[in-house]
Design a protein around this motif. Structure first.
Motif, PDB file in Angstrom:
ATOM      1  N   ALA A  11      -3.931 -12.186   1.228  1.00 27.25           N
ATOM      2  CA  ALA A  11      -4.631 -12.740   2.080  1.00 27.25           C
ATOM      3  C   ALA A  11      -4.007 -12.184   3.785  1.00 27.25           C
ATOM      4  CB  ALA A  11      -4.787 -14.266   2.218  1.00 27.25           C
ATOM      5  N   ASP A  12      -2.767 -11.744   3.696  1.00 27.72           N
ATOM      6  CA  ASP A  12      -2.278 -11.384   4.889  1.00 27.72           C
ATOM      7  C   ASP A  12      -2.229  -9.994   5.018  1.00 27.72           C
ATOM      8  OD1 ASP A  12      -0.578 -10.944   2.693  1.00 27.72           O
ATOM      9  OD2 ASP A  12       1.334 -11.427   3.704  1.00 27.72           O
TER      10      ASP A  12
ATOM     11  N   PRO B 197      -3.318  -6.543   6.574  1.00 31.89           N
ATOM     12  CA  PRO B 197      -4.098  -6.289   7.464  1.00 31.89           C
ATOM     13  C   PRO B 197      -5.384  -5.320   7.342  1.00 31.89           C
ATOM     14  CG  PRO B 197      -1.755  -6.020   8.157  1.00 31.89           C
ATOM     15  CD  PRO B 197      -1.785  -6.312   6.422  1.00 31.89           C
TER      16      PRO B 197
ATOM     17  N   HIS C 228      -8.334  -7.012   6.272  1.00 32.15           N
ATOM     18  CA  HIS C 228      -9.081  -7.566   7.479  1.00 32.15           C
ATOM     19  C   HIS C 228      -9.808  -6.442   8.407  1.00 32.15           C
ATOM     20  CE1 HIS C 228      -7.545 -11.577   7.103  1.00 32.15           C
ATOM     21  NE2 HIS C 228      -6.614 -11.432   6.271  1.00 32.15           N
ATOM     22  N   ARG C 229      -9.133  -5.603   8.497  1.00 26.22           N
ATOM     23  CA  ARG C 229      -9.673  -4.385   9.372  1.00 26.22           C
ATOM     24  C   ARG C 229     -11.094  -3.867   8.749  1.00 26.22           C
ATOM     25  NH1 ARG C 229      -4.353  -2.360   9.827  1.00 26.22           N
ATOM     26  NH2 ARG C 229      -3.250  -3.359  11.744  1.00 26.22           N
TER      27      ARG C 229
ATOM     28  N   ALA D  46     -13.041  -5.410   6.482  1.00 22.32           N
ATOM     29  CA  ALA D  46     -13.899  -6.382   6.894  1.00 22.32           C
ATOM     30  C   ALA D  46     -14.741  -6.462   8.182  1.00 22.32           C
ATOM     31  CB  ALA D  46     -13.513  -7.768   6.189  1.00 22.32           C
ATOM     32  N   ALA D  47     -13.905  -6.114   9.023  1.00 22.56           N
ATOM     33  CA  ALA D  47     -14.272  -6.177  10.429  1.00 22.56           C
ATOM     34  C   ALA D  47     -15.314  -4.997  10.736  1.00 22.56           C
ATOM     35  CB  ALA D  47     -13.208  -6.433  11.401  1.00 22.56           C
TER      36      ALA D  47
ATOM     37  N   GLU E 294     -17.908 -11.005   5.571  1.00 18.71           N
ATOM     38  CA  GLU E 294     -17.013 -11.984   5.550  1.00 18.71           C
ATOM     39  C   GLU E 294     -15.695 -11.505   4.727  1.00 18.71           C
ATOM     40  OE1 GLU E 294     -18.802 -15.276   4.261  1.00 18.71           O
ATOM     41  OE2 GLU E 294     -20.374 -15.625   6.134  1.00 18.71           O
ATOM     42  N   LEU E 295     -14.720 -12.200   4.644  1.00 23.76           N
ATOM     43  CA  LEU E 295     -13.673 -11.941   3.767  1.00 23.76           C
ATOM     44  C   LEU E 295     -13.269 -13.368   3.096  1.00 23.76           C
ATOM     45  CD1 LEU E 295     -11.629  -9.599   3.037  1.00 23.76           C
ATOM     46  CD2 LEU E 295     -10.110 -10.331   5.040  1.00 23.76           C
TER      47      LEU E 295
END
Length: 445
Positions: free
Chosen positions: A325-326, A328, A331-332, A334-335, A340-341
């Motif tokens: 979940a942490d 990066p 998250h990048r 998905a963005a 969504e993630l």
């Protein structure tokens, strides 16, 4: 680039006025729309004596529980230069000519522009001036007219003729348009009286059900403009719609030269007069080594989708194990995909039977058996619908493991023709691309 409009609920609004009479109306509109209010400095100064009143703002007209605080400006043109892209909707209580001159330097395209509504200071008319469909200008004009007790002024051709508009239908169904330029072909066909062919196996647009209801209600009934589904806002179904649309169940049944609409998760089914719409039904399970860059993860996902001829615009979510979940890079990625993630704990993933479990991942996560990418994709898809199935089995390359599940009506998947095969294929039709490994090579939980 595919176009996906933002949901109306997420759209911030700005309201402007230039005269004392307009300011009072603008405050009421801004209060009802929960929008930002902008007034000339002189109008804010006129009430400066009230600045110390309860609820007063620090720099302008005081606000109340129901009315926003006004923000002062010296030049409307300079203000609009700053705010045009900050808000997805603008309401001007001002002369139309003034507004046109202020917004003209900033207008780009119907896919990018915010909507603009102009209202006279008595609130008699609310004119949808820009981005009536995709930007929501027509809806905003109706909202403003309802607030002021006036009349909305709508000039888009499909609306004035009582016909549906496919860009608006797509927006309200949450479908991305593969090529926004194709809208003119199908909307133009309706205006010209041509039949538009539609392949929408899951009836995401709702037209098939609405037409059936309208036709059933129309049998034996007198001529009327109030058929079921006829909303009068460009997203309903007109009376007696049988001649407007012809529905088919498979893309191959769409005439290649006829105006047509295809709803599909695949990206290779274009035609000269075809509007292709992509539903957000794909869920990508992703595992990766620590520190993998987000651009590599995104590239691996796009490669996997391309090999299966699936459209990236259909990706609703990325999913992985909660210990990542942490990360990066996830998250990048998905963005970058506008997705969504979702994260799931090891026990939940281990409870999902998958075709290609990974002994290495099971060892790292401390469970008996697990396949992170495939299980995460399925769990994420099941949150959207019980009919979720694994569409693309996992493949691993460059430290990233990817699998794809789909949560549509099952018919949406059956309707898509298989991609041409150029090599060994998996049991459900995916061809591994260059650099990918086989499903049993997963080493990244």
């Amino acid at each position: 680039m595919p176009h996906t409009p933002a949901p109306p609920s997420t759209r911030p609004m700005a309201v402007y006025a230039l005269t004392p009479g307009g300011a009072a109306l603008a405050r009421r509109i801004a209060g009802e729309l929960d929008g930002a209010l902008y007034l000339p400095e002189r109008l804010c100064a006129a009430v400066a004596g009230e600045k110390d009143a309860p609820g007063a703002g620090s720099d302008g007209m005081p606000g109340t529980a129901d009315m926003p605080t006004a923000q002062p400006f010296a030049s409307l043109a300079n203000l609009v230069a700053r705010t045009f892209r900050l808000y997805s909707g603008h309401v001007f209580v001002a002369a139309t000519g003034i507004v046109v001159r202020c917004i003209a330097p900033h207008v780009a395209s119907k896919a990018q522009d915010p909507c603009v509504v102009v209202c006279d200071q008595r609130g008699a008319f609310a004119i949808s001036l820009l981005s009536g469909h995709l930007g929501g200008g027509n809806d905003l004009a109706r909202q403003v007219a309802a607030i002021t007790g006036g009349a909305p002024v709508i000039t888009t051709a499909t609306d004035t003729e009582g016909l549906p508009s496919f860009d608006l239908l797509a927006a309200r169904a949450g479908l991305a348009m593969a090529d926004i330029a194709m809208v003119r072909h199908v909307n133009g066909a309706l205006l010209a009286g041509e039949t538009v062919w539609i392949c929408d196996p899951g009836d995401a647009l709702g037209l098939r059900a609405a037409c059936a209801t309208a036709d059933e209600a129309g049998r034996g009934a007198p001529e009327t403009n109030d058929a079921p589904g006829s909303s009068g806002d460009g997203a309903g179904v007109p009376p007696h719609p049988a001649s407007l649309f012809r529905f088919v169940d498979a893309p191959a049944d769409l005439p290649p030269d006829a105006p047509s609409v295809l709803v599909t998760p695949h990206d290779h089914l274009t035609a000269p007069r075809r509007l292709v719409l992509h539903p957000r039904v794909l869920h990508v399970g992703t595992g990766c080594k620590r520190g993998v860059d987000g651009t590599i993860i995104e590239a691996r996902i796009r490669e996997t989708l391309a090999a299966a001829r699936l459209a990236p615009a259909c990706v609703a979510a990325l999913a992985s194990v909660s210990i990542k979940a942490d990360e990066p890079g996830l998250h990048r990625a998905a963005a970058a995909l506008g997705a969504e993630l979702h994260f799931f704990d090891a026990a939940s993933l281990a409870a999902v039977p998958v075709p290609h479990p990974s002994p290495k991942a099971a060892e790292v996560l401390g469970v008996t058996e697990v396949g992170v990418a495939e299980a995460a994709a399925l769990l994420s898809a099941r949150q959207a619908g019980d009919a979720a199935v694994l569409l693309v089995p996992k493949s691993a390359a460059r430290g990233v493991t990817v699998a794809v599940a789909i949560a549509p009506a099952p018919s949406a998947t059956r309707a898509c023709p298989p991609a041409p095969s150029t090599g060994p294929t998996s049991s459900i039709g995916q061809t591994p691309s260059a650099g990918q490994t086989t499903p049993t090579d997963e080493t990244t939980p």
